[in-house]
Design a protein around this motif. Structure first.
Motif, mmCIF file in Angstrom:
data_model
loop_
_atom_site.group_PDB
_atom_site.id
_atom_site.type_symbol
_atom_site.label_atom_id
_atom_site.label_comp_id
_atom_site.label_asym_id
_atom_site.label_seq_id
_atom_site.Cartn_x
_atom_site.Cartn_y
_atom_site.Cartn_z
ATOM 1 N N ALA A 38 0.820 -1.220 0.000
ATOM 2 C CA ALA A 38 0.000 0.000 0.000
ATOM 3 C C ALA A 38 0.851 1.267 0.000
ATOM 4 N N LEU A 43 0.860 2.029 -6.759
ATOM 5 C CA LEU A 43 -0.427 1.471 -6.342
ATOM 6 C C LEU A 43 -1.378 2.591 -5.923
ATOM 7 N N LEU A 61 -4.292 -5.257 -5.150
ATOM 8 C CA LEU A 61 -3.630 -5.248 -3.844
ATOM 9 C C LEU A 61 -3.440 -6.669 -3.326
#
Length: 179
Positions: A38, A43, A61
Motif C-alpha cells: 500500500a 499502487l 492489492l
C-alpha cells in the motif's frame, strides 16, 4: 499524525479481533505485506484513478501480497473495506497499531537499540536479557549503529528511553559544569 492514528485504530482493532481467532503470526505477516504494498506510489496512483474500479484495486492489492491468508474471506473483506473507504494511505499506521496490539497480547515490546559499535551474538543476547529484566517484558530488538554516540547504547522501548551513551554523559557533565 494523531489524526491518522485515530482513524486507523478501529481498522487495526477489528482486524486484530479476527486474527485472534486464527494464527496471529500469519495475520501479522499479512498486515505487514499489505502495508508494504500500500506504500507503493504506483499502487496509490492506480487506486485514486477514476478509470479503475474499486474491485480492481482490491484485486490488485491482494495479488501483490504473497501471504496465503490473501485468499481468506476475512482478508478480502478487510482489503475491500479499506479500498471502499479510501483508507489505503492508512495501511502503514494500521500495521503499526496491529503490531502494538500483538505485542501487548504477547507481553512483548519492540526495542530500538542504538549503539556506537556493532552488537552481535553473545554481547547482544546479554544486553537484551538485562534490558528484559529492566523493562519487565520480552523485547524484540532492532539494532542501529550511530558512531556519534562515541560509546554505550541508547535504548528506546515504547515511550521510554534509556541513554547510557558517552555522548549523553558528556552532555550531562557539560550541563553540570555550566550551571
Amino acid at each position: 499524525m494523531a489524526e491518522l492514528a485515530t482513524i486507523a485504530r478501529p481498522y487495526a482493532e477489528a482486524l486484530f479481533r479476527v486474527a485472534e481467532a486464527g494464527d496471529l503470526a500469519a495475520w501479522s505477516n499479512f498486515v505487514e505485506e499489505l502495508a508494504q504494498v500500500a506504500r507503493l506510489p504506483e499502487l496509490l496512483s492506480v487506486a485514486t484513478s477514476p478509470k479503475v474500479s474499486r474491485d480492481q484495486v482490491s484485486d490488485l492489492l491482494l495479488s501483490a501480497v504473497q501471504s496465503p491468508l490473501k485468499d481468506s474471506p476475512q482478508a478480502k473483506n478487510f482489503v475491500q473495506m479499506l479500498v471502499d473507504n479510501h483508507r489505503l494511505p492508512l495501511m502503514n499506521e494500521v500495521a503499526v497499531q496491529f503490531d502494538e496490539l500483538k505485542n501487548a497480547r504477547e507481553g512483548a515490546a519492540d526495542a530500538l537499540i542504538v549503539s556506537a559499535f556493532p552488537l552481535e551474538g553473545e554481547q547482544l543476547n546479554d544486553l537484551v536479557a538485562s534490558l528484559e529484566r529492566k523493562f519487565q517484558r520480552k523485547l524484540k530488538p532492532t539494532v542501529e549503529i550511530d558512531p556519534s554516540l562515541i560509546g554505550g547504547v541508547r535504548v528506546t522501548v515504547g515511550d521510554e528511553v534509556l541513554d547510557t551513551s558517552v555522548r549523553a554523559r558528556l552532555a550531562s557533565m557539560q550541563t553540570a559544569l555550566t550551571a
